[in-house]
Design an enzyme around this catalytic site. Structure first.
Site, PDB file in Angstrom:
ATOM      1  N   GLY A  30    -106.455  -4.694 -48.284  1.00  0.00           N
ATOM      2  CA  GLY A  30    -105.997  -4.119 -46.894  1.00  0.00           C
ATOM      3  C   GLY A  30    -106.894  -3.256 -45.914  1.00  0.00           C
ATOM      4  O   GLY A  30    -107.928  -3.275 -46.135  1.00  0.00           O
ATOM      5  N   LEU A  32    -107.325  -4.314 -42.813  1.00  0.00           N
ATOM      6  CA  LEU A  32    -107.843  -5.429 -42.521  1.00  0.00           C
ATOM      7  C   LEU A  32    -108.961  -5.435 -41.161  1.00  0.00           C
ATOM      8  O   LEU A  32    -108.565  -4.676 -40.436  1.00  0.00           O
ATOM      9  CB  LEU A  32    -106.780  -6.872 -42.346  1.00  0.00           C
ATOM     10  N   HIS A  33    -109.930  -6.269 -41.500  1.00  0.00           N
ATOM     11  CA  HIS A  33    -110.756  -6.357 -40.345  1.00  0.00           C
ATOM     12  C   HIS A  33    -111.064  -7.708 -40.109  1.00  0.00           C
ATOM     13  O   HIS A  33    -110.627  -8.621 -40.932  1.00  0.00           O
ATOM     14  CB  HIS A  33    -111.962  -5.743 -40.480  1.00  0.00           C
ATOM     15  N   HIS A  36    -111.727  -9.853 -43.192  1.00  0.00           N
ATOM     16  CA  HIS A  36    -110.675 -10.337 -44.217  1.00  0.00           C
ATOM     17  C   HIS A  36    -110.250 -11.593 -43.383  1.00  0.00           C
ATOM     18  O   HIS A  36    -109.554 -12.486 -43.932  1.00  0.00           O
ATOM     19  CB  HIS A  36    -109.758  -9.282 -44.272  1.00  0.00           C
ATOM     20  N   GLN A  60    -109.679  -0.360 -60.389  1.00  0.00           N
ATOM     21  CA  GLN A  60    -111.316  -0.831 -59.891  1.00  0.00           C
ATOM     22  C   GLN A  60    -111.932   0.532 -59.491  1.00  0.00           C
ATOM     23  O   GLN A  60    -113.167   0.331 -58.963  1.00  0.00           O
ATOM     24  CB  GLN A  60    -111.266  -2.024 -59.160  1.00  0.00           C
ATOM     25  N   LYS A 148    -119.872 -10.725 -48.485  1.00  0.00           N
ATOM     26  CA  LYS A 148    -120.011  -9.124 -48.569  1.00  0.00           C
ATOM     27  C   LYS A 148    -119.942  -8.579 -49.823  1.00  0.00           C
ATOM     28  O   LYS A 148    -121.004  -7.779 -50.158  1.00  0.00           O
ATOM     29  CB  LYS A 148    -118.972  -8.903 -47.698  1.00  0.00           C
ATOM     30  N   ASP A 149    -119.323  -8.841 -50.711  1.00  0.00           N
ATOM     31  CA  ASP A 149    -119.372  -8.449 -52.031  1.00  0.00           C
ATOM     32  C   ASP A 149    -119.897  -9.731 -53.098  1.00  0.00           C
ATOM     33  O   ASP A 149    -118.989 -10.410 -53.880  1.00  0.00           O
ATOM     34  CB  ASP A 149    -117.869  -8.292 -52.490  1.00  0.00           C
ATOM     35  N   MET A 183    -118.914  -5.727 -41.598  1.00  0.00           N
ATOM     36  CA  MET A 183    -117.566  -5.041 -41.399  1.00  0.00           C
ATOM     37  C   MET A 183    -117.140  -4.638 -42.933  1.00  0.00           C
ATOM     38  O   MET A 183    -117.392  -5.305 -43.945  1.00  0.00           O
ATOM     39  CB  MET A 183    -116.673  -6.049 -40.908  1.00  0.00           C
TER      40      MET A 183
HETATM   41  P1  AMP Z   1    -111.505  -5.639 -49.918  1.00  0.00           P
HETATM   42  O1  AMP Z   1    -110.236  -5.608 -49.277  1.00  0.00           O
HETATM   43  O2  AMP Z   1    -112.618  -4.746 -49.263  1.00  0.00           O
HETATM   44  O3  AMP Z   1    -111.300  -5.532 -51.401  1.00  0.00           O
HETATM   45  O4  AMP Z   1    -112.265  -7.070 -49.571  1.00  0.00           O
HETATM   46  C1  AMP Z   1    -111.377  -8.320 -49.602  1.00  0.00           C
HETATM   47  C2  AMP Z   1    -112.129  -9.455 -49.545  1.00  0.00           C
HETATM   48  O5  AMP Z   1    -112.566  -9.874 -48.319  1.00  0.00           O
HETATM   49  C3  AMP Z   1    -113.393  -9.444 -50.662  1.00  0.00           C
HETATM   50  O6  AMP Z   1    -113.498 -10.948 -50.929  1.00  0.00           O
HETATM   51  C4  AMP Z   1    -114.548  -9.209 -49.693  1.00  0.00           C
HETATM   52  O7  AMP Z   1    -115.651  -9.832 -50.053  1.00  0.00           O
HETATM   53  C5  AMP Z   1    -114.054  -9.978 -48.393  1.00  0.00           C
HETATM   54  N1  AMP Z   1    -114.888  -9.022 -47.259  1.00  0.00           N
HETATM   55  C6  AMP Z   1    -114.747  -7.698 -46.928  1.00  0.00           C
HETATM   56  N2  AMP Z   1    -115.544  -7.339 -45.964  1.00  0.00           N
HETATM   57  C7  AMP Z   1    -116.156  -8.583 -45.327  1.00  0.00           C
HETATM   58  C8  AMP Z   1    -116.936  -8.954 -44.288  1.00  0.00           C
HETATM   59  N3  AMP Z   1    -117.527  -8.145 -43.733  1.00  0.00           N
HETATM   60  N4  AMP Z   1    -117.202 -10.477 -44.201  1.00  0.00           N
HETATM   61  C9  AMP Z   1    -116.784 -11.465 -44.943  1.00  0.00           C
HETATM   62  N5  AMP Z   1    -115.758 -10.962 -46.230  1.00  0.00           N
HETATM   63  C10 AMP Z   1    -115.623  -9.741 -46.359  1.00  0.00           C
END
Ligand code: AMP
Length: 281
Positions: A30, A32-33, A36, A60, A148-149, A183
């Protein structure tokens, strides 16, 4: 529409599947940007029905990490996700996902040892366990993750293969701010000065790519140039800078083939990661 219960979500998905719909899953924590949203948009293009999970997964996070203060705004997320083509937001409470403490976990070996695995013990076990639960709840055709990850993506691809999940893992490119900062939901933690210095992550990756384009092939030389550059920004504290073979996340001495340049940097209490994947002849 926000769904909070596994049972309700399963009923909705069952109906969609009976109609022959292809299901895409976008797991997130969540706040979100555009990163996401790019996953949601890709999912919408390739599936008939898109589920975005929003769950700040406690298992995690390490004991001294930011679980409590992780940013949350479900109403804002709801609007953004639906506008990007998401059909259902799955936003369970912790008690819905973990009614009892787990006695089962999923763990991927080796790939979880370097990089964030070393700095965040137990992190990937928490990720692979929650993603397994989501895969079993949703049983999507496709699941979307961000480069990103990068280590997380590699770990989940291996888990999916090893455990025969009938799910395609799609990895989408890193979405960046105009100035290059990747992001992240955690960027909101940064002070103005930290936000300026945070650009060192992206710039150091560009610097590394330039060095490699100009013929540098010694991993240690590139790593130390990246480190020096980042450390010349006074608010940056390097957690790790590593260059690995992206196919198996093993160490290399010479820059060659499909390589991952990955870094983690602390600015005050905020830990940011970024990376670049290059194909080098
Ligand atoms: P998170 O909410 O940070 O766990 O991220 C959820 C998903 O969004 C994961 O698969 C991240 O790799 C992906 N994500 C996070 N930031 C970015 C970004 N800047 N560009 C592309 N995917 C992203």
């Amino acid at each position: 529409m926000i769904v909070k219960e596994i049972k309700e979500l399963r009923n909705i998905i069952k109906k969609q599947k009976l109609e022959g719909k292809k299901i895409g899953l976008v797991p997130t924590m969540g706040y979100l940007h555009e990163g996401h949203l790019s996953l949601i948009k890709n999912a919408k293009e390739e599936n008939d029905f898109v589920i975005t999970s929003i769950f700040v997964n406690p298992i995690q996070f390490g004991p001294n990490e930011d679980l409590e203060k992780y940013p949350r705004d479900i109403e804002r997320d709801r609007k953004m996700a639906l506008e990007s083509g998401c059909d259902i937001i799955f936003n369970p409470e912790v008690a819905e996902m973990f009614p009892e403490p787990l006695k089962t976990s999923v763990q991927v070996e080796q790939l979880t040892e370097p990089l964030c695995g070393r700095s965040r013990p137990g992190h990937f076990k928490g990720v692979t366990t929650i993603v397994t639960k989501l895969f079993n709840i949703v049983a999507p055709d496709n699941a979307y993750f961000g480069q990103k990850d990068a280590q997380q993506a590699a770990v989940l691809i291996k888990m999916t293969e090893d455990l025969n999940f009938d799910i395609k893992i799609k990895v989408c490119p890193i979405v960046r701010e105009k100035d290059g900062l990747a992001m992240s939901s955690r960027n909101v933690y940064l002070s103005t000065q930290e936000r300026e210095d945070a650009l060192a992550l992206y710039k150091s990756l560009e610097l590394a790519e330039n060095l490699i384009e100009n013929g540098e092939r010694d991993v240690n030389v590139v790593i130390s140039k990246i480190r020096n550059f980042i450390e010349s920004h006074k608010l940056c504290e390097v957690d790790y800078v590593e260059i690995l073979n992206f196919n198996n996340l093993e160490e290399i001495k010479e820059i060659k083939g499909n390589i991952l340049i990955a870094l983690a940097v602390k600015l005050g209490k905020t830990r940011l990661i970024d990376n670049k994947i290059l194909e080098v002849n």
